[in-house]
Structure formats: structure tokens, C-alpha cells
Design a protein around this motif. Structure first.
Motif, mmCIF file in Angstrom:
data_model
loop_
_atom_site.group_PDB
_atom_site.id
_atom_site.type_symbol
_atom_site.label_atom_id
_atom_site.label_comp_id
_atom_site.label_asym_id
_atom_site.label_seq_id
_atom_site.Cartn_x
_atom_site.Cartn_y
_atom_site.Cartn_z
ATOM 1 N N SER A 122 0.826 -1.206 0.000
ATOM 2 C CA SER A 122 0.000 0.000 0.000
ATOM 3 C C SER A 122 0.859 1.254 0.000
ATOM 4 O O SER A 122 1.956 1.262 0.542
ATOM 5 N N SER A 123 0.326 2.303 -0.596
ATOM 6 C CA SER A 123 0.997 3.597 -0.534
ATOM 7 C C SER A 123 0.481 4.350 0.690
ATOM 8 O O SER A 123 -0.589 4.033 1.209
ATOM 9 N N PRO A 124 1.202 5.354 1.145
ATOM 10 C CA PRO A 124 0.732 6.126 2.301
ATOM 11 C C PRO A 124 -0.616 6.818 2.050
ATOM 12 O O PRO A 124 -1.334 7.134 2.984
ATOM 13 N N ARG A 125 -0.970 7.042 0.795
ATOM 14 C CA ARG A 125 -2.238 7.712 0.465
ATOM 15 C C ARG A 125 -3.423 6.756 0.474
ATOM 16 O O ARG A 125 -4.563 7.187 0.470
ATOM 17 N N ALA A 126 -3.165 5.456 0.447
ATOM 18 C CA ALA A 126 -4.245 4.469 0.346
ATOM 19 C C ALA A 126 -4.995 4.339 1.669
ATOM 20 O O ALA A 126 -4.430 4.531 2.744
ATOM 21 N N THR A 127 -6.284 4.004 1.574
ATOM 22 C CA THR A 127 -7.108 3.771 2.750
ATOM 23 C C THR A 127 -7.624 2.347 2.707
ATOM 24 O O THR A 127 -8.197 1.930 1.705
ATOM 25 N N PHE A 128 -7.402 1.607 3.782
ATOM 26 C CA PHE A 128 -7.933 0.257 3.893
ATOM 27 C C PHE A 128 -9.216 0.331 4.704
ATOM 28 O O PHE A 128 -9.254 0.913 5.788
ATOM 29 N N ARG A 129 -10.297 -0.250 4.171
ATOM 30 C CA ARG A 129 -11.599 -0.218 4.827
ATOM 31 C C ARG A 129 -12.016 -1.641 5.194
ATOM 32 O O ARG A 129 -12.561 -2.349 4.358
ATOM 33 N N PRO A 130 -11.801 -2.065 6.443
ATOM 34 C CA PRO A 130 -12.227 -3.412 6.838
ATOM 35 C C PRO A 130 -13.747 -3.530 6.782
ATOM 36 O O PRO A 130 -14.472 -2.545 6.982
ATOM 37 N N LEU A 131 -14.234 -4.731 6.504
ATOM 38 C CA LEU A 131 -15.674 -4.958 6.421
ATOM 39 C C LEU A 131 -16.402 -4.483 7.671
ATOM 40 O O LEU A 131 -17.453 -3.835 7.583
ATOM 41 N N ALA A 132 -15.873 -4.799 8.828
ATOM 42 C CA ALA A 132 -16.548 -4.439 10.078
ATOM 43 C C ALA A 132 -16.778 -2.933 10.162
ATOM 44 O O ALA A 132 -17.786 -2.476 10.693
ATOM 45 N N VAL A 133 -15.871 -2.143 9.624
ATOM 46 C CA VAL A 133 -16.005 -0.687 9.644
ATOM 47 C C VAL A 133 -16.978 -0.229 8.557
ATOM 48 O O VAL A 133 -17.772 0.685 8.769
ATOM 49 N N LEU A 134 -16.948 -0.862 7.405
ATOM 50 C CA LEU A 134 -17.830 -0.480 6.305
ATOM 51 C C LEU A 134 -19.305 -0.609 6.661
ATOM 52 O O LEU A 134 -20.143 0.134 6.151
ATOM 53 N N PHE A 135 -19.661 -1.517 7.532
ATOM 54 C CA PHE A 135 -21.062 -1.771 7.838
ATOM 55 C C PHE A 135 -21.657 -0.817 8.872
ATOM 56 O O PHE A 135 -22.862 -0.830 9.094
ATOM 57 N N ARG A 136 -20.845 0.000 9.493
ATOM 58 C CA ARG A 136 -21.359 0.935 10.499
ATOM 59 C C ARG A 136 -22.244 1.994 9.843
ATOM 60 O O ARG A 136 -21.850 2.603 8.851
ATOM 61 N N ASP A 137 -23.414 2.204 10.417
ATOM 62 C CA ASP A 137 -24.335 3.259 9.964
ATOM 63 C C ASP A 137 -24.644 3.189 8.472
ATOM 64 O O ASP A 137 -24.689 4.209 7.789
ATOM 65 N N ARG A 138 -24.814 1.989 7.952
ATOM 66 C CA ARG A 138 -25.146 1.793 6.540
ATOM 67 C C ARG A 138 -26.486 1.090 6.407
ATOM 68 O O ARG A 138 -26.986 0.478 7.345
ATOM 69 N N LEU A 139 -27.054 1.143 5.218
ATOM 70 C CA LEU A 139 -28.286 0.427 4.891
ATOM 71 C C LEU A 139 -27.880 -0.962 4.422
ATOM 72 O O LEU A 139 -27.739 -1.226 3.233
ATOM 73 N N THR A 140 -27.630 -1.854 5.368
ATOM 74 C CA THR A 140 -27.100 -3.181 5.074
ATOM 75 C C THR A 140 -28.222 -4.175 4.791
ATOM 76 O O THR A 140 -29.352 -4.004 5.241
ATOM 77 N N TYR A 141 -27.861 -5.214 4.039
ATOM 78 C CA TYR A 141 -28.826 -6.260 3.688
ATOM 79 C C TYR A 141 -28.102 -7.582 3.523
ATOM 80 O O TYR A 141 -26.883 -7.630 3.325
ATOM 81 N N LEU A 142 -28.860 -8.673 3.606
ATOM 82 C CA LEU A 142 -28.325 -10.012 3.362
ATOM 83 C C LEU A 142 -28.382 -10.279 1.862
ATOM 84 O O LEU A 142 -29.412 -10.076 1.227
ATOM 85 N N THR A 143 -27.281 -10.732 1.311
ATOM 86 C CA THR A 143 -27.174 -10.968 -0.133
ATOM 87 C C THR A 143 -27.726 -12.351 -0.500
ATOM 88 O O THR A 143 -27.966 -13.182 0.387
ATOM 89 N N PRO A 144 -27.876 -12.631 -1.789
ATOM 90 C CA PRO A 144 -28.319 -13.967 -2.206
ATOM 91 C C PRO A 144 -27.361 -15.095 -1.791
ATOM 92 O O PRO A 144 -27.733 -16.261 -1.803
#
Length: 177
Positions: A69-91
Motif C-alpha cells: 500500500s501507498s501512504p495515500r491508500a485507505t484500507f476499509r475493513p468490512l466491520a467498519v464499512l457496515f457501520r451506519d449503513r443500509l445493510t442487507y443479506l445478499t443472495p
């Protein structure tokens, strides 16, 4: 080895393995997901050491490689991505809920009777069991304008990735309702 550039990923011989956007109708798109309105990220399958990420070198995630990774890159773990989102169960969800992370539904346990093919959920917490991410979810009767406080239909744990196909079991609407 492969080269990541502004248009996609290319092998050492110059063959385009995948593209960030469709250059031609036959272009293979790289393994990405939209995480915000018209903002996409490469899928990261594993992390290692300081800033090393295993990514797909093709659109299906079958060929993989490691990138620093470069210093400018952002890593977004799944656990963080799901906070305060309109989440759903996929097929890819197998329609079962486990009573604890890493567990299995009790034999003969009823499966939630749901009308929606992609039921709305609230991700309450996460746990890692034997190297696999699990999500504690409340299955809701809806989230988009139907009610300010949706009714909880069922609760339990689901793996973040399907055992059958490795795809995500939970995702979110990146563009809202």
C-alpha cells in the motif's frame, strides 16, 4: 508480477488482466465494490505485515497477488464499512442464523420466513472465529422510509463470507435508499 496503473492491472507481457472501468465491451473489470456513491475500492482478501494487501489480479478473484500500500491508500475493513449503513443479506446467505459466532444453526431450526430476497439487517457486532469474520445481525422489516424504527424480525450470527461460494453474505446500499 503485475503492474497496477490508472486503468487497471497488466501482466509483465503487457496483457491487460482487468480494468478499473470498461475500456471496451469485452473488458474484464477488476474485482472491486462500490463503497460510497460512485467510489469503488479493490477487494482485499487478506492483509499481512505493514501495509501488504492480497488483491485479485482478475475480475473473478481467482488469480491473486500481493501489493504494498501507498501512504495515500485507505484500507476499509468490512466491520467498519457496515457501520451506519443500509445493510442487507445478499443472495449468498444460506437463510440460516447461528446462535453464536462460528456456530451452526441447530439441526431442524426454522429458517426465518422472509418475503424479501435481500432482507434489511442491522449489523450489531462482529467476531473473528478461527480466522473467519462473523456478523451479529438483526433482520429488519425494512429501512427505506417505511418506519423510523424498523421492527426486528429475527436475530443471530452469519459468516461474512458464504462457505458455498466465498461471496459476501452482507452488503450495503452505497447510494442510499
Amino acid at each position: 508480477m503485475a503492474l497496477l496503473d490508472v486503468t487497471g492491472i497488466t501482466d509483465p507481457a503487457g496483457k491487460r488482466l482487468c480494468s478499473w472501468r470498461s475500456e471496451t465491451p469485452s473488458a474484464t473489470l477488476c474485482a472491486t465494490l462500490e463503497h460510497d456513491y460512485e467510489a469503488v475500492s479493490l477487494l482485499v482478501y487478506r492483509t499481512s505485515g505493514e501495509g501488504w494487501f492480497e488483491i485479485a489480479l482478475d475480475g473473478q478473484g481467482k488469480a491473486r497477488g500481493w501489493v504494498k500500500s501507498s501512504p495515500r491508500a485507505t484500507f476499509r475493513p468490512l466491520a467498519v464499512l457496515f457501520r451506519d449503513r443500509l445493510t442487507y443479506l445478499t443472495p449468498s446467505w444460506d437463510r440460516t442464523l447461528a446462535p453464536k459466532p462460528g456456530g451452526a444453526a441447530a439441526p431442524g431450526a426454522p429458517r426465518p420466513a422472509l418475503k424479501q430476497p435481500e432482507p434489511a439487517v442491522r449489523v450489531k457486532s462482529t467476531a473473528t472465529v478461527r480466522g473467519k469474520l462473523w456478523l451479529e445481525v438483526d433482520i429488519l422489516d425494512g429501512v427505506c422510509g417505511q418506519s423510523d424504527s424498523p421492527k426486528v424480525l429475527s436475530s443471530g450470527w452469519v459468516p461474512a463470507h458464504s462457505q458455498a461460494d466465498g461471496r459476501l453474505v452482507v452488503w450495503f446500499y452505497s447510494r442510499g435508499c
